[in-house]
Write an enzyme that holds these catalytic residues in place. Sequence first.
Site, mmCIF file in Angstrom:
data_model
loop_
_atom_site.group_PDB
_atom_site.id
_atom_site.type_symbol
_atom_site.label_atom_id
_atom_site.label_comp_id
_atom_site.label_asym_id
_atom_site.label_seq_id
_atom_site.Cartn_x
_atom_site.Cartn_y
_atom_site.Cartn_z
ATOM 1 N N ARG A 51 -12.977 7.832 -1.368
ATOM 2 C CA ARG A 51 -12.591 6.533 -1.938
ATOM 3 C C ARG A 51 -13.660 5.480 -1.646
ATOM 4 O O ARG A 51 -13.963 4.634 -2.505
ATOM 5 C CB ARG A 51 -11.226 6.094 -1.391
ATOM 6 C CG ARG A 51 -10.683 4.865 -2.106
ATOM 7 C CD ARG A 51 -9.248 4.554 -1.726
ATOM 8 N NE ARG A 51 -9.125 4.169 -0.328
ATOM 9 C CZ ARG A 51 -7.964 3.991 0.296
ATOM 10 N NH1 ARG A 51 -6.825 4.168 -0.343
ATOM 11 N NH2 ARG A 51 -7.928 3.650 1.568
ATOM 12 N N LYS A 150 -11.652 -0.808 -3.020
ATOM 13 C CA LYS A 150 -11.307 -1.401 -1.724
ATOM 14 C C LYS A 150 -12.504 -2.250 -1.302
ATOM 15 O O LYS A 150 -13.352 -1.836 -0.504
ATOM 16 C CB LYS A 150 -10.976 -0.299 -0.705
ATOM 17 C CG LYS A 150 -10.150 -0.812 0.461
ATOM 18 C CD LYS A 150 -9.457 0.323 1.183
ATOM 19 C CE LYS A 150 -8.908 -0.097 2.526
ATOM 20 N NZ LYS A 150 -7.843 -1.089 2.504
ATOM 21 N N GLU A 183 1.984 -3.433 -5.817
ATOM 22 C CA GLU A 183 1.967 -2.957 -4.425
ATOM 23 C C GLU A 183 2.159 -4.156 -3.514
ATOM 24 O O GLU A 183 2.309 -5.285 -4.000
ATOM 25 C CB GLU A 183 0.638 -2.266 -4.125
ATOM 26 C CG GLU A 183 -0.566 -3.184 -4.301
ATOM 27 C CD GLU A 183 -1.915 -2.505 -4.104
ATOM 28 O OE1 GLU A 183 -1.965 -1.463 -3.433
ATOM 29 O OE2 GLU A 183 -2.910 -3.034 -4.620
HETATM 30 N N1 PXG Z 1 -2.914 -1.195 -1.048
HETATM 31 C C1 PXG Z 1 -3.844 -2.013 -0.509
HETATM 32 C C2 PXG Z 1 -4.210 -3.255 -1.224
HETATM 33 C C3 PXG Z 1 -4.445 -1.682 0.710
HETATM 34 O O1 PXG Z 1 -5.363 -2.478 1.256
HETATM 35 C C4 PXG Z 1 -3.068 0.323 0.767
HETATM 36 C C5 PXG Z 1 -2.542 -0.057 -0.450
HETATM 37 C C6 PXG Z 1 -2.656 1.620 1.371
HETATM 38 O O2 PXG Z 1 -3.734 2.545 1.303
HETATM 39 P P1 PXG Z 1 -3.906 3.690 2.385
HETATM 40 O O3 PXG Z 1 -5.075 4.454 1.913
HETATM 41 O O4 PXG Z 1 -4.124 3.028 3.716
HETATM 42 O O5 PXG Z 1 -2.657 4.488 2.349
HETATM 43 C C7 PXG Z 1 -4.045 -0.499 1.377
HETATM 44 C C8 PXG Z 1 -4.644 -0.120 2.696
HETATM 45 C C9 PXG Z 1 -5.682 -3.656 7.638
HETATM 46 C C10 PXG Z 1 -5.496 -2.378 6.912
HETATM 47 O O6 PXG Z 1 -6.285 -3.643 8.718
HETATM 48 C C11 PXG Z 1 -5.299 -2.377 5.543
HETATM 49 C C12 PXG Z 1 -5.145 -1.178 4.868
HETATM 50 C C13 PXG Z 1 -5.175 0.000 5.577
HETATM 51 C C14 PXG Z 1 -5.378 -0.017 6.941
HETATM 52 C C15 PXG Z 1 -5.544 -1.214 7.620
HETATM 53 O O7 PXG Z 1 -5.235 -4.688 7.150
HETATM 54 N N2 PXG Z 1 -4.934 -1.228 3.527
#
Ligand code: PXG
Length: 284
Positions: A51, A150, A183
């Site tokens: 990703r 991301k 989301e």
């Molecule tokens: N949507 C968004 C906008 C994200 O930033 C997810 C969904 C979930 O994705 P994953 O791959 O983690 O299942 C995210 C993930 C933080 C932090 O420190 C943010 C995320 C993941 C881990 C830590 O704020 N965002």
Amino acid sequence: MTQVNINGKLFDRAEAKVSVYDHGLLYGDGVFEGIRIYSGKVFRLHEHIERLYESARSILLEIPWSREKMIEQVLFTVEANKKIDGYIRLVVTRGVGNLGLDPNKCSEPQIIIIVDDISLYPQRMYDEGMEIVTSSIIRCHPNSISPRIKSLNYLNNILAKIEANRAGVPEALMLNHLGEVAECTADNVFVVKHGLLRTPPPNAGILQGVTRDTVIELAETAGITVQEIALTRHDVYTADELFLTGTGAEIVPVVKVDGRPIGSGKPGPITKQLRERYLVLVRQ
Ligand code: PXG
């Protein structure tokens, strides 16, 4: 002492610094990943790396390392920090440029790997479920900065998070430009209705979460039918169960949205079953 990897070299946390001319800081020009370490093993590392490289490719940011070298460096940094359970923040910025937008003026992308502890939701939210509100901030239009990237530009999500904070809840539900459910600010959304598991498709203005994909696999293994389908707020309000998924949150039940109790108002059986399966998987 935390050791931070910058471009392949380790620095003590206090010495780990980047230039104020880095376009990651000046313009949010860069990409990142957040990854968990469970019992000394990095969870779904390949998926996160894939990703990261796709996000970078989409913004024409050429990461100077191969995927293999990136994986090697991540594992090396985890090892150097002797982390058994923790969190990896992988950041790639456009690099040091001048005070203009032009990325051609940037020298070289900067690669930062931080291994540290993760801040988690309190256990109470897993036991009793959390409350969320719908944000007035919509996800970026897919033809703007695609939500599938991301990127270091998280202002959209931060504004929604501020609304959540002001409403006294930990998360906010974000809709897309069509008014459909997308989301939350750092988590994907699932609803359970009549035993079916439903979640918005990747093109609904979401980041395609690694946890989301894992939960879909776990559900299918458990014989639960999964539909990637457009959802409206009505679908959320009338769901039997609702939960969020993310690297930090894992699987967290939601029991109230915009003041409306969801289902029985308590974490539901499918949510609990999937959470149990998820915890078994990550500890394997
Ligand atoms: N949507 C968004 C906008 C994200 O930033 C997810 C969904 C979930 O994705 P994953 O791959 O983690 O299942 C995210 C993930 C933080 C932090 O420190 C943010 C995320 C993941 C881990 C830590 O704020 N965002």
